[in-house]
Design an enzyme around this catalytic site. Structure first.
Site, PDB file in Angstrom:
ATOM      1  CE1 TYR A 276      -4.216   5.460  -0.786  1.00  0.00           C
ATOM      2  CE2 TYR A 276      -5.316   7.314   0.282  1.00  0.00           C
ATOM      3  CZ  TYR A 276      -4.436   6.252   0.338  1.00  0.00           C
ATOM      4  OH  TYR A 276      -3.783   5.982   1.501  1.00  0.00           O
TER       5      TYR A 276
ATOM      6  CB  CYS B 127     -18.505   1.310 -22.495  1.00  0.00           C
ATOM      7  SG  CYS B 127     -18.002   2.200 -23.962  1.00  0.00           S
TER       8      CYS B 127
HETATM    9  N1  LLP Z   1      -0.826   2.664   6.553  1.00  0.00           N
HETATM   10  C1  LLP Z   1      -1.414   1.566   6.059  1.00  0.00           C
HETATM   11  C2  LLP Z   1      -1.014   0.253   6.556  1.00  0.00           C
HETATM   12  C3  LLP Z   1      -2.419   1.691   5.082  1.00  0.00           C
HETATM   13  O1  LLP Z   1      -3.018   0.596   4.613  1.00  0.00           O
HETATM   14  C4  LLP Z   1      -2.782   2.973   4.610  1.00  0.00           C
HETATM   15  C5  LLP Z   1      -3.812   3.129   3.597  1.00  0.00           C
HETATM   16  C6  LLP Z   1      -2.112   4.084   5.135  1.00  0.00           C
HETATM   17  C7  LLP Z   1      -1.148   3.893   6.116  1.00  0.00           C
HETATM   18  C8  LLP Z   1      -2.402   5.485   4.693  1.00  0.00           C
HETATM   19  O2  LLP Z   1      -3.697   5.871   5.022  1.00  0.00           O
HETATM   20  P1  LLP Z   1      -4.180   7.384   4.816  1.00  0.00           P
HETATM   21  O3  LLP Z   1      -3.393   8.264   5.744  1.00  0.00           O
HETATM   22  O4  LLP Z   1      -3.939   7.751   3.394  1.00  0.00           O
HETATM   23  O5  LLP Z   1      -5.616   7.332   5.164  1.00  0.00           O
HETATM   24  N2  LLP Z   1      -8.041   4.021  -1.972  1.00  0.00           N
HETATM   25  C9  LLP Z   1      -8.748   4.514  -0.814  1.00  0.00           C
HETATM   26  C10 LLP Z   1      -7.859   4.585   0.388  1.00  0.00           C
HETATM   27  C11 LLP Z   1      -7.174   3.273   0.725  1.00  0.00           C
HETATM   28  C12 LLP Z   1      -6.250   3.384   1.907  1.00  0.00           C
HETATM   29  C13 LLP Z   1      -5.421   2.172   2.017  1.00  0.00           C
HETATM   30  N3  LLP Z   1      -4.492   2.167   3.110  1.00  0.00           N
HETATM   31  C14 LLP Z   1      -9.366   5.853  -1.171  1.00  0.00           C
HETATM   32  O6  LLP Z   1      -9.251   6.283  -2.319  1.00  0.00           O
HETATM   33  O7  LLP Z   1     -10.026   6.488  -0.351  1.00  0.00           O
END
Ligand code: LLP
Length: 429
Positions: A384, A356
């Site tokens: 995610y 909702c």
């Molecule tokens: N290292 C740190 C300190 C981080 O904060 C993150 C992600 C990563 C590595 C990994 O990043 P990646 O390679 O996955 O880009 N919920 C959001 C994404 C949040 C990312 C948070 N930090 C989404 O759904 O797009």
């Protein structure tokens, strides 16, 4: 559909056009495990890891490196176990993620602990486990870590997560490397904080770390940030603070629609060029790129709802299962699992869930040929997605399934109503 299905870890069966993940029909998965259901391909997960690993391996034979998979992207134990078996380390952000990583067979000496709000209890747990490194995000955290380590008679190995003030040019909610973000130690404070760290008796400086944001499709900001932290490591060396590793974080983007993204070989070569002949280990903290395109969300059409202004396809998955479209206006491809019926008329639909909230739209204006009862697959939900799901509207969280060749294994049961109320009490006195 705008890009080849193969990118998303699925393909159509040659015989009748059913959507398959490896050797398994997603219709069969929907029948057997119910909907909504997250489905991951072991082959796609493995390939994603091996691509990055291969790119790093090939740039320079004797460069030590470690891929610390960012557990937050997808923390299912079966996924973690697979990466542990492939040789990955882990980037964790909580005591819970530490426990998961260890439970899945991860080695403490390959675990780095990120996050700006580590509690003393989490620090203690990680120190006792003897993890590789804490990525410290503030001066207060540094002091606290020193105290906790002193209490345990230990030394904590640390990097500072520095904030290089580089614009990652991604969605503001997932951009983390600019000055006004809550993350990291400001670049111009970093030298002082490192000096303090080097003087603390229960702290050992071992690295430099940063992370500027997520879903980056151009590697220029990553390389710029890398340049800055390498320069910082040189400045540290001049003061006899020598680091063993340098980590530009995660952030490598994936294709959600048809956008190009970072070429891993180019990325790895550029990182190596920044490191030059410095004698350090290269650490990475990738999340999304290892899991994002290896998962789909399988859901059933409940209602086809035409209105004067729009057609809605009401499916049994919702924003509580996949919040990315509502939260970041993220795009996920939606495809019918088939078999494709020539007779069905295509219409333009907003694909919505039963929650909702007007924001409960999983996909806007998609051309689909759908009937009530049909199954749809929402693509690129390996990262995610399940991890950000909730019980909003008292909806049990979805099941998770791992496909391996012709085999489909349940890796997380669908929640039940009893699970939802298990921790609640009717009595108030
Ligand atoms: N290292 C740190 C300190 C981080 O904060 C993150 C992600 C990563 C590595 C990994 O990043 P990646 O390679 O996955 O880009 N919920 C959001 C994404 C949040 C990312 C948070 N930090 C989404 O759904 O797009």
């Amino acid at each position: 559909m705008t890009a080849a299905l193969g990118i998303f870890g699925v393909h159509r069966a040659v015989t009748d056009g059913e959507l398959m993940m490896e050797g398994v029909s997603l219709n069969n998965v929907a029948e057997r495990f119910g909907t909504p259901c997250f489905v991951y391909s072991k082959a796609a997960l493995t390939t994603a890891f091996q691509r990055l690993d291969g790119a790093l391996k090939s740039v320079r034979k004797n460069r030590p490196y470690l891929i610390c998979y960012a557990v937050k992207a997808n923390s299912n134990l079966a996924v973690l176990r697979l990466f542990a078996e492939l040789g990955a380390g882990f980037d964790i952000v909580s005591g819970g993620e530490l426990k998961r990583a260890l439970m899945a067979g991860g080695k403490a000496r390959k675990i780095v602990f990120s996050g700006l709000g580590k509690t003393a209890a989490e620090m203690e747990m990680a120190l006792r486990a003897n993890i590789k490194c804490f990525n410290v995000e503030s001066e207060s955290e540094l002091e606290r870590l020193n105290e906790v380590a002193a209490r345990l008679g230990m030394k904590a190995r640390i990097s500072l997560r520095v904030n290089p003030d580089v614009d990652a040019k991604t969605h503001p909610y997932i951009s983390t490397g600019l000055k006004n973000n809550k993350f990291g130690v400001a670049f111009d404070r970093a030298m002082d904080v490192y000096r303090r760290a080097a003087a603390l008796p229960h702290i050992q400086v071992v690295g430099v770390d940063c992370h500027i944001g997520s879903q980056l499709t151009d590697d220029a900001p990553l390389q710029e940030a890398m340049g800055r932290i390498v320069a910082l490591s040189d400045a540290l060396a001049r003061e006899n603070i020598t680091v063993r590793h340098i980590c530009p974080g995660g952030g490598i983007g994936i294709t959600y629609k048809d956008e190009g993204t970072i070429d891993l070989d180019v990325y790895a070569r550029a990182l190596e060029a920044s490191l030059g002949n410095r004698n350090v280990e290269l650490l990475l903290e990738p999340g999304r790129v290892l899991v994002g395109n290896a998962g789909v969300l399988v859901s059933r059409v409940e209602y086809v709802k035409p209105t004067d202004s729009k057609n809605f396809l009401v499916i049994d998955a919702a924003m509580n299962d996949l919040i990315r479209p509502s939260l970041y206006q993220a795009h996920h491809e939606v495809v019918m699992t088939g078999p494709l019926r020539a007779a069905t008329a295509e219409r333009i639909y907003d694909v919505v869930g039963p929650v909702c909230e007007s924001a409960d739209v999983l996909a806007h204006e998609r051309t689909l040929a759908a009937h009530e009862g049909d199954v749809v697959a929402i693509l690129s939900v390996g990262a995610y997605s399940f991890v950000m799901s909730s019980n909003y509207n008292s909806r049990p969280r979805a099941a998770e399934v791992m496909i391996d060749g012709n085999n489909a294994a349940l890796i997380r049961e669908r929640e039940t109503f009893d699970d939802l109320v298990r921790l609640e009490r009717l009595q108030t006195s």
